[in-house]
Scaffold this motif. Structure first.
Motif, PDB file in Angstrom:
ATOM      1  N   GLN A   1       7.968   1.182  -4.546  1.00 56.75           N
ATOM      2  CA  GLN A   1       9.420   1.240  -4.629  1.00 56.75           C
ATOM      3  C   GLN A   1       9.778  -0.515  -3.796  1.00 56.75           C
ATOM      4  O   GLN A   1       9.169  -0.372  -2.899  1.00 56.75           O
ATOM      5  N   ARG A   2      10.765  -0.824  -4.412  1.00 55.08           N
ATOM      6  CA  ARG A   2      10.950  -2.207  -3.855  1.00 55.08           C
ATOM      7  C   ARG A   2      12.113  -2.064  -2.900  1.00 55.08           C
ATOM      8  O   ARG A   2      12.820  -2.761  -1.675  1.00 55.08           O
ATOM      9  N   ARG A   3      13.411  -1.232  -3.286  1.00 53.02           N
ATOM     10  CA  ARG A   3      14.423  -0.894  -2.123  1.00 53.02           C
ATOM     11  C   ARG A   3      14.059   0.577  -0.821  1.00 53.02           C
ATOM     12  O   ARG A   3      12.831   1.009  -0.749  1.00 53.02           O
ATOM     13  N   GLU A   4      14.235  -0.425   0.238  1.00 49.62           N
ATOM     14  CA  GLU A   4      13.898   0.811   1.512  1.00 49.62           C
ATOM     15  C   GLU A   4      14.073   2.421   1.089  1.00 49.62           C
ATOM     16  O   GLU A   4      15.384   2.094   0.627  1.00 49.62           O
ATOM     17  N   TRP A   5      13.304   3.345   1.367  1.00 46.82           N
ATOM     18  CA  TRP A   5      13.921   4.141   1.593  1.00 46.82           C
ATOM     19  C   TRP A   5      15.632   5.050   2.083  1.00 46.82           C
ATOM     20  O   TRP A   5      15.408   4.985   3.134  1.00 46.82           O
ATOM     21  N   SER A   6      15.632   5.851   1.133  1.00 46.91           N
ATOM     22  CA  SER A   6      17.156   6.428   1.874  1.00 46.91           C
ATOM     23  C   SER A   6      17.189   8.115   2.008  1.00 46.91           C
ATOM     24  O   SER A   6      16.328   8.595   0.696  1.00 46.91           O
ATOM     25  N   GLU A   7      17.391   9.002   2.057  1.00 50.62           N
ATOM     26  CA  GLU A   7      17.080  10.245   2.747  1.00 50.62           C
ATOM     27  C   GLU A   7      18.459  10.401   1.381  1.00 50.62           C
ATOM     28  O   GLU A   7      18.089  11.397   0.769  1.00 50.62           O
ATOM     29  N   ALA A   8      19.403   9.120   1.374  1.00 51.17           N
ATOM     30  CA  ALA A   8      20.084   9.783  -0.072  1.00 51.17           C
ATOM     31  C   ALA A   8      20.762  10.090  -1.275  1.00 51.17           C
ATOM     32  O   ALA A   8      20.857  10.114  -1.993  1.00 51.17           O
ATOM     33  N   ARG A   9      19.466   8.907  -1.454  1.00 49.94           N
ATOM     34  CA  ARG A   9      19.140   9.278  -3.459  1.00 49.94           C
ATOM     35  C   ARG A   9      17.400   9.235  -3.180  1.00 49.94           C
ATOM     36  O   ARG A   9      16.428   8.934  -2.511  1.00 49.94           O
TER      37      ARG A   9
END
Length: 735
Positions: A586-594
């Motif tokens: 996964q390239r993007r930092e994790w977010s609980e919103a998506r």
């Protein structure tokens, strides 16, 4: 013991005005002495409070008429003699100009809890509080309804309120059991699915915010905060084979490859909501099976009001969050995972105590579950309270919660969050902001005792269930048994491994030779505890980026380094944990919103990382040499430990009765042809993992699938190609 209700000996219909006024005001200290069936000098009298009624008649539960009641007060207080020969539950037929309705009198029923419950609860040794406190659908004295029980010893009055009584605290005040401070009431004629809270009047007569049930088994979906009555869990389990295996297994010698998941953001439906437990079962369990993990570890799935807390600010420790469905759905998920051979571990949070008004904070108007003194009761990092681990009722509440998840939902383990914050009285505190223990030290002896008791109870009552500590300091014997002076956890997260290796790999390869010890130092303490190697959610949030973004170099080097790192880790002693999304870079930092960026799997480099994880999990599970001595030094030996110039490391793993497996990592982008590796045995060694293989997105360098170790003066040596930014695993196959 329960305080006996006072016996009414006045003439029928002659309750003192002060009692009637107190009932109508909701201030009577013993409503069971006034309402319900009371004995008079001429027989029995019934007394009830039914607002809006104009006429009330009394009946036995089987429908026999036993008397009309007179209205004593216009607000709805009725009383009158009834023709019964002994105390028994009764019901009322009420009328007004709008119609009629039936009311079964809760005050005519006896208590549900008994003297032995009082004894064990007061002693702090009750291990089935979840069957006694909270809201339980039961049959009692000829009626079906819900038994409510809650601990609030300093309250003047506690009432159950809900849509069934117009949220009016005067309607259903509870009976106090004085020896324990527990209030209880049986409410007939209500069933599952009814929202409720407790209305509590504090010791100074103050009305508190309505409180959710500490033992609620279901809750409303946020932003609503009421507890919800439920039927007893009825799921028919089919996981006995799974549970029987783990009851008998030495978990330290079993493969454990844990997939850490935030259930709300692994995948998200198109409408932006959440997958249900059944939808997660249909998608997540097959995915975990396919990628080869042995366990799913969920970030907290207990009820919590605020999505960005990820579940760590829980206000309902006994309630699976309503975001994903009800408790039956969660039971089906766990059962489905077990039938597929996957264990389920829950993130458990006794270190966080959110202060939401509907939660445990100042529950009965006093610091009941928490410390009153902020030097012990306030957590500066999270602006939350801290459980009072020195209070036996609080310890019982938490210990019972650990047992609850193991018993009711068959979970396989608890990962206990932020253990260090519990162990140290001065955690994140400056001088003068904390109180030393009785010995003058900084250790929280009460928290130590709580953790030992919790672990001892879980391992005694649920063999096969493991506990795992997230403990970031050098506290001794975290994963040693309580009887040996340890905290009693089964495993401890190896935070040093995570920090040292990620820092090493974030450096440009040319500089890594100056930081060689960041890789080798971990083996100095690798067997001091039973370790889990975590690459967790904490490493991919708050601006830290994803794991692929941490690797140094251009894109090719990042992917090559990440693949090499994973194989290095899977070959390293210790159980494994990887946070979701990192298995495909996964390239993007994790977010609980998506949800995760699953579209990345359309690209070969990302599929290659996923293939490496799949193959590593398969090899790790299938080869006992890679897991059976994860926690014991005899299972590991260095082969190349001091080649800092080339940033090459090599060791072998072994288990009794199995052939050794050699692990070789090259953390520079320079191929090492004709590299000499000391080997445990002379003979043929088959390549079982090469992270530089073309199928993974690598350059394809290697040794044609096999190398030979020849006997030399100082032992066997293999001369081989070590590919750039790679890890190679070799298995002995014969002379």
């Amino acid at each position: 013991m329960t305080r006996p209700s006072a016996v009414t000996t006045r003439k029928a219909g002659s309750a003192p005005d002060r009692d009637v006024s107190a009932i109508l005001a909701g201030s009577h200290r013993d409503p069971f002495a006034v309402l319900g069936v009371q004995q008079s000098d001429t027989g029995f009298v019934a007394r009830c409070f039914i607002p809006n009624a104009e006429e009330v008649a009394a009946f036995t539960l089987d429908g026999a008429f036993i008397g009309d009641l007179a209205r004593r007060r216009a607000e709805g207080l009725f009383e009158g003699p009834i023709s019964i020969s002994k105390r028994q539950p009764i019901k009322y037929h009420a009328r007004n100009q709008g119609g009629d309705w039936w009311v079964t009198d809760p005050f005519s029923f006896g208590p549900v809890l008994g003297p032995m419950d009082d004894y064990y609860i007061a002693e702090g040794s009750h291990l089935r509080l979840f069957d006694k406190l909270g809201a339980h659908l039961i049959d009692h004295e000829g009626a079906t309804g819900v038994q409510f029980a809650v601990w609030a010893p300093n309250a003047r009055r506690v009432s159950v309120v809900g849509d069934f009584n117009a949220w009016d605290g005067r309607r259903h005040p509870m009976r106090l059991r004085q020896d324990t401070g527990i209030w209880e009431i049986f409410l007939p004629d209500i069933g599952p699915g009814r929202p409720y809270k407790y209305e509590i009047i504090g010791p100074k007569g103050q009305a508190l915010p309505l409180k959710a049930d500490p033992f609620a088994f279901h809750s409303e979906l946020r932003p609503a905060t009421a507890s919800v009555t439920t039927a007893p869990l009825s799921h028919e389990w089919g996981d006995e084979a799974h549970r029987a295996f783990w009851r008998k297994a030495d978990v330290r010698r079993q493969p454990m490859s844990i997939y850490e998941v935030h259930a709300g953001s692994w995948q998200r439906p198109a409408d932006g909501g959440f997958l249900s437990w059944d939808e997660l079962a249909d998608r997540l369990i097959p995915y975990v099976v396919d990628t080869g993990f042995t366990h799913i570890e969920f970030l907290p799935i207990t009820e919590h009001p605020y999505d960005p807390s990820w579940g760590y600010q829980t206000t309902g420790l006994y309630s699976p969050t309503a975001r994903f469905g009800d408790q039956e759905g969660f039971a089906r998920f766990v059962d489905g995972a077990h039938r597929a051979g996957i264990g389920v571990i829950l993130d458990w949070v006794p270190a966080h105590f959110p202060v939401d008004a509907h939660g445990l904070a100042w529950f009965d108007g006093t610091a009941l579950y928490e410390h009153a003194d902020p030097r012990k009761g306030f957590h500066p990092d999270w602006n939350t309270a801290i459980y009072n681990f020195g209070r036996r009722e609080v310890v019982s509440f938490l210990v019972n919660n650990a047992l609850y998840w193991a018993e009711k939902f068959h979970i396989d383990g608890l990962r206990v969050d932020a253990v260090a914050s519990m162990l140290y009285l001065d955690y994140s505190r400056r001088e003068g902001e904390w109180i030393p223990n009785e010995r003058g030290g900084r250790e929280n002896l009460e928290a130590v005792s709580f953790l030992q008791r919790m672990n001892a109870a879980v391992y005694a009552h649920h063999p096969g269930v493991v506990t795992i500590a997230e403990e970031s300091t050098s506290w001794p014997k975290v994963s040693q048994p309580v009887y040996e002076g340890g905290l009693g956890f089964g495993f401890k997260w190896n935070m040093g491994f995570m920090h040292d290796t990620l820092e090493y790999l974030s450096k440009e390869p040319v500089h890594r030779k100056h930081h060689h010890d960041q890789i080798t130092f971990g083996l100095v303490y690798a067997f001091s505890e039973n370790f889990v190697l975590p690459l967790s959610h904490d490493e991919v949030v708050h601006g830290k980026g994803s794991l692929i973004s941490k690797m140094a170099g251009d894109d090719w080097q990042k992917f090559a380094t990440l693949r090499a790192y994973y194989a290095f880790m899977w070959g390293y002693p210790g159980k494994k944990l990887l946070f979701m999304g990192q298995e495909f870079a996964q390239r993007r930092e994790w977010s609980e919103a998506r949800g995760l960026d699953w579209f990345l799997l359309e690209h070969g480099a990302h599929r290659g990382v996923q293939e490496v994880i799949r193959d590593l999990n398969r090899v790790y599970r299938e080869k006992p040499s890679l897991h059976a001595r994860d926690c014991e030094p005899e299972g590991f030996k260095w082969l190349v430990v001091d080649d800092r110039e080339n940033s090459v490391f090599a060791w072998y793993r072994v288990a009794p009765g199995h052939e050794p497996i050699v692990v070789i990592s090259n953390f520079t982008p320079v191929p090492r042809p004709d590299y000499r590796v000391p080997m445990p045995k002379a003979g043929r060694w088959r390549e079982i993992i090469n992270t530089d293989a073309v199928q993974y997105g690598g350059s394809g360098m290697g040794n044609g699938g096999e190398v030979s170790a020849l006997e030399e003066e100082h032992g066997p040596v293999a001369t081989m190609v070590v590919p750039p930014l790679s890890t190679v695993l070799l298995e002995f196959v014969g002379e």
